[in-house]
Structure formats: structure tokens, C-alpha cells
Design an enzyme around this catalytic site. Structure first.
Site, short mmCIF file in Angstrom:
data_model
loop_
_atom_site.label_atom_id
_atom_site.label_comp_id
_atom_site.label_asym_id
_atom_site.label_seq_id
_atom_site.Cartn_x
_atom_site.Cartn_y
_atom_site.Cartn_z
N GLU A 1 55.62 22.69 30.81
CA GLU A 1 56.18 23.22 29.56
C GLU A 1 55.20 23.04 28.39
O GLU A 1 55.05 23.94 27.55
CB GLU A 1 57.52 22.53 29.26
CG GLU A 1 58.59 22.94 30.27
CD GLU A 1 59.85 22.12 30.16
OE1 GLU A 1 59.77 20.87 30.16
OE2 GLU A 1 60.93 22.72 30.08
N GLU B 1 62.30 19.52 38.00
CA GLU B 1 63.40 18.74 37.43
C GLU B 1 64.65 18.76 38.30
O GLU B 1 65.43 17.82 38.31
CB GLU B 1 63.76 19.27 36.03
CG GLU B 1 62.73 18.95 34.96
CD GLU B 1 61.66 20.02 34.78
OE1 GLU B 1 61.46 20.85 35.70
OE2 GLU B 1 61.01 20.02 33.72
C1 HXC Z 1 56.85 8.39 34.82
C2 HXC Z 1 55.31 8.88 36.43
C3 HXC Z 1 55.61 10.25 36.36
C4 HXC Z 1 56.61 10.66 35.44
C5 HXC Z 1 54.07 9.98 37.85
N1 HXC Z 1 54.35 8.75 37.36
N2 HXC Z 1 54.84 10.90 37.26
N3 HXC Z 1 55.92 7.96 35.66
N4 HXC Z 1 57.20 9.70 34.69
N5 HXC Z 1 56.93 11.94 35.27
C6 HXC Z 1 53.73 7.50 37.74
C7 HXC Z 1 54.21 7.03 39.11
O1 HXC Z 1 55.46 6.37 38.99
C8 HXC Z 1 53.11 6.07 39.50
O2 HXC Z 1 53.27 4.87 38.81
C9 HXC Z 1 51.86 6.77 38.92
O3 HXC Z 1 52.34 7.66 37.91
C10 HXC Z 1 51.12 7.59 39.97
O4 HXC Z 1 52.05 8.47 40.55
P1 HXC Z 1 52.25 8.60 42.14
O5 HXC Z 1 53.59 9.18 42.35
O6 HXC Z 1 51.95 7.30 42.81
O7 HXC Z 1 51.09 9.63 42.50
P2 HXC Z 1 51.07 10.69 43.69
O8 HXC Z 1 51.60 10.07 44.96
O9 HXC Z 1 49.69 11.24 43.70
O10 HXC Z 1 52.11 11.84 43.28
C11 HXC Z 1 51.83 12.65 42.15
C12 HXC Z 1 53.11 13.44 41.75
C13 HXC Z 1 54.29 12.43 41.57
C14 HXC Z 1 53.45 14.45 42.84
C15 HXC Z 1 52.80 14.16 40.46
O11 HXC Z 1 53.85 11.36 40.70
C16 HXC Z 1 55.51 13.04 40.99
O12 HXC Z 1 56.26 13.73 41.66
N6 HXC Z 1 55.80 12.76 39.69
C17 HXC Z 1 57.00 13.19 39.03
C18 HXC Z 1 56.91 14.67 38.73
C19 HXC Z 1 58.20 15.16 38.06
O13 HXC Z 1 59.28 15.09 38.65
N7 HXC Z 1 58.10 15.67 36.83
C20 HXC Z 1 59.19 16.13 36.07
C21 HXC Z 1 59.72 15.02 35.20
S1 HXC Z 1 61.17 15.49 34.34
P3 HXC Z 1 53.13 3.45 39.57
O14 HXC Z 1 53.41 2.46 38.51
O15 HXC Z 1 54.09 3.47 40.70
O16 HXC Z 1 51.70 3.45 40.04
C22 HXC Z 1 60.63 16.40 33.07
C23 HXC Z 1 61.69 16.93 32.21
C24 HXC Z 1 61.10 17.68 31.07
O17 HXC Z 1 59.48 16.61 32.89
C25 HXC Z 1 62.16 17.95 30.09
C26 HXC Z 1 61.61 18.48 28.81
C27 HXC Z 1 60.73 17.57 28.13
#
Ligand code: HXC
Length: 257
Positions: free
Chosen positions: A111, A131
Site C-alpha cells: 500500500e 492481510e
Molecule cells: C512485524 C514482522 C513483520 C510484520 C516480518 N516481521 N514481517 N514483524 N510485522 N509485518 C519480522 C518477523 O517476525 C521476524 O522477526 C523478522 O521480521 C524476519 O521475518 P521472517 O518471517 O523470519 O522472515 P522470512 O521467513 O524470510 O519471511 C518473510 C515474510 C514473512 C514472508 C515477509 O516475514 C511474513 O509473512 N511477514 C508478514 C507479512 C504480512 O502478513 N504482512 C501484512 C501485515 S498486515 P523475528 O523477531 O522473529 O526475527 C498489514 C495491514 C496493513 O500490513 C493495514 C494498513 C496499514
């Protein structure tokens, strides 16, 4: 100003903001978004800056809103505080914003990239609105901007299944303007921003405003708006200089007034 979650530089007339929370893949915490807006305020107020690049790291532009920070949020608080309304300020900027995206641009990261005026993507870029897998939906334009950019079929597919879109598909679908090797993405974006910043700032800002109008109004109103803005530009010194320079076969010296 000192920042904790972003790096801020000037590259000639281009401003550069690098999201910098490497341990959380640049997850967009409230603190990070506040800093991003503060840096954008600074660049917008600076006459020496004509366009701004927003980038992340090679692994992630941004992996979305910070899930840890929002997981305990309740509805009343979210509503009362108008949760994430601050993000919209990025999309309301008047100077051009170029996103340089490598790696993950997910959820709020996708976004944020779409709030920029165009996206230059590395071959490694992956866009997504996952999401739905967290029990929510996009909250900062993902269902709206994405649908206008790539159409209903792909937007529905991404928002309902959470599947990621790679750079080549994103280019074909119209989400990104160019795809380049990962090592070149930042320089390509900075070069584009510097090019934009070399032109007349009022003309650039009016071009941005006019293109954005296409997303907000009818074709007839948009065409009328464009024509009025076009006419208004004949009041600027830069128009006189730009056209005089052409007839004198030299480069224009815009003074941005
Ligand atoms: C908080 C996050 C994060 C997030 C990653 N991390 N994404 N922390 N919020 N959105 C953190 C992980 O917890 C981890 O911390 C570190 O970053 C590395 O991530 P990994 O998962 O270990 O890496 P990897 O295995 O390479 O996977 C990458 C990834 C995955 C596929 C991008 O991290 C993932 O799926 N992230 C979430 C993506 C997501 O769902 N985004 C949407 C969020 S909701 P630690 O401390 O464990 O090392 C949203 C709503 C928006 O955006 C609404 C409007 C604003």
C-alpha cells in the site's frame, strides 16, 4: 533531525528515504510512519528538493504494518484514534514520490508503494496483500488503489487468496512502471527522481495533480481540469524559459517559479 527507523539523504535535488528496521523486514510501526511523514514534511518544505525516493532493503521494501504492535488492538481504540489514518498523508504529498522496491512489499508495504506516484521494481520484488491470512483486510488503500491499478480480477485474487505477485507480472499488470536488476533499482529510481527534479517544479506538481485527477473524476471533468491547469502554466516564468530555450537550441534553466 535524527531518526531511528529511517535513513534520510539528499542526492542533488532528489530526496531519499530508506526504511530501516532490518530486524523486522521494515514492518511499518507507528514510529516508522511518523518518521516517514516527518521526513516527507522536511523535503516538501525544501526548495532544493524536487522529487523524493522511498526505498527499503534488498530483502524487503516493507513486510506490512507491524503485526506485533497491532495484534492486541481493539475496535473502539482503532476507531477513536482513527488507526492508520496517518498513512494517508503519504498519499497526499504534492511533490512526486518514486518507490524503489526490492524483495517483499506486503500488506501496508504494498500500500505504501502504491501511494507513491510510480514504482520501479527490482526483479526480486514481490507484491501482496496477505492481510486475509491474519483475519483482516487491507486498510490503507489495498482494495482501492490495487483494483484501479491492476483491475478487479487480479486485485480480488490477491486480496482473497493472499497470493504474491512477482515483478514481471506486476509490470504486465500495470502495477510497476519498470523492472530492473536488483543492483540497479535504487540508482534507477534516484535517476528518475533527479530527472523529475530538473524540470519546472510547478509544472511537475501540476502534472502529478492532473494524472491523479484521472482516478477521482469523470473523463470530461478530468480533461477540463487538465486544460485549465495547462493554461495556468502559461503564467509561469518556467514556461517562458522552457519554450525560449527550445527555440534558442539550448537547455532550459528553470527557476521553479
Ligand atoms: C512485524 C514482522 C513483520 C510484520 C516480518 N516481521 N514481517 N514483524 N510485522 N509485518 C519480522 C518477523 O517476525 C521476524 O522477526 C523478522 O521480521 C524476519 O521475518 P521472517 O518471517 O523470519 O522472515 P522470512 O521467513 O524470510 O519471511 C518473510 C515474510 C514473512 C514472508 C515477509 O516475514 C511474513 O509473512 N511477514 C508478514 C507479512 C504480512 O502478513 N504482512 C501484512 C501485515 S498486515 P523475528 O523477531 O522473529 O526475527 C498489514 C495491514 C496493513 O500490513 C493495514 C494498513 C496499514
Amino acid at each position: 533531525m535524527a531518526y531511528d527507523y529511517i535513513l534520510v539523504e539528499r542526492r542533488g535535488r532528489a530526496g531519499l528515504i530508506t526504511l530501516n528496521r532490518p530486524n523486522a523486514l521494515n514492518a511499518l510501526s507507528a514510529g516508522l510512519v511518523a518518521e516517514l511523514n516527518a521526513a516527507l514534511d522536511e523535503f516538501e518544505a525544501d526548495d532544493k528538493i524536487g522529487a523524493i525516493v522511498i526505498t527499503g532493503s534488498e530483502k524487503a521494501f516493507a513486510a506490512g504494518a507491524d503485526i506485533t504492535e497491532m495484534k492486541e488492538l481493539d475496535f473502539v481504540t482503532a476507531y477513536r484514534d482513527d488507526f492508520i489514518s496517518e498513512w494517508d498523508k503519504v498519499g497526499q504529498r504534492r511533490k512526486p514520490l518514486v518507490a524503489a522496491v526490492a524483495g517483499y512489499a506486503l500488506g501496508g508495504g504494498c500500500e505504501l508503494a502504491m501511494m507513491c506516484d510510480f514504482i520501479i521494481a527490482a526483479e526480486t520484488a514481490k507484491f501482496g496483500q496477505p492481510e486475509i491470512s491474519l483475519g483482516v483486510i487491507p486498510g490503507s488503500g489495498g482494495t482501492q488503489r490495487l483494483t484501479r491499478f491492476v483491475g478487479k480480477a487480479k486485485a480480488m485474487d490477491m486480496c482473497l487468496t493472499g497470493r504474491l505477485m512477482e515483478a514481471d507480472e506486476a509490470e504486465r499488470a500495470g502495477l510497476v512502471s519498470r523492472v530492473v536488476p536488483v543492483g540497479d533499482v535504487l540508482e534507477e529510481a534516484v535517476k528518475a527522481a533527479q530527472k523529475i527534479a530538473s524540470f519546472s517544479l510547478p509544472a511537475v506538481m501540476m502534472a502529478k495533480e492532473s494524472v491523479n485527477r484521472a482516478y477521482e473524476t469523470t473523463m470530461a471533468e478530468g480533461i477540463r481540469f487538465e486544460r485549465r491547469i495547462f493554461q495556468a502554466l502559461f503564467a509561469t516564468e518556467d514556461q517562458k524559459e522552457g519554450m525560449l530555450a527550445f527555440t534558442e537550441k539550448r537547455s532550459p534553466q528553470f527557476n521553479n517559479r
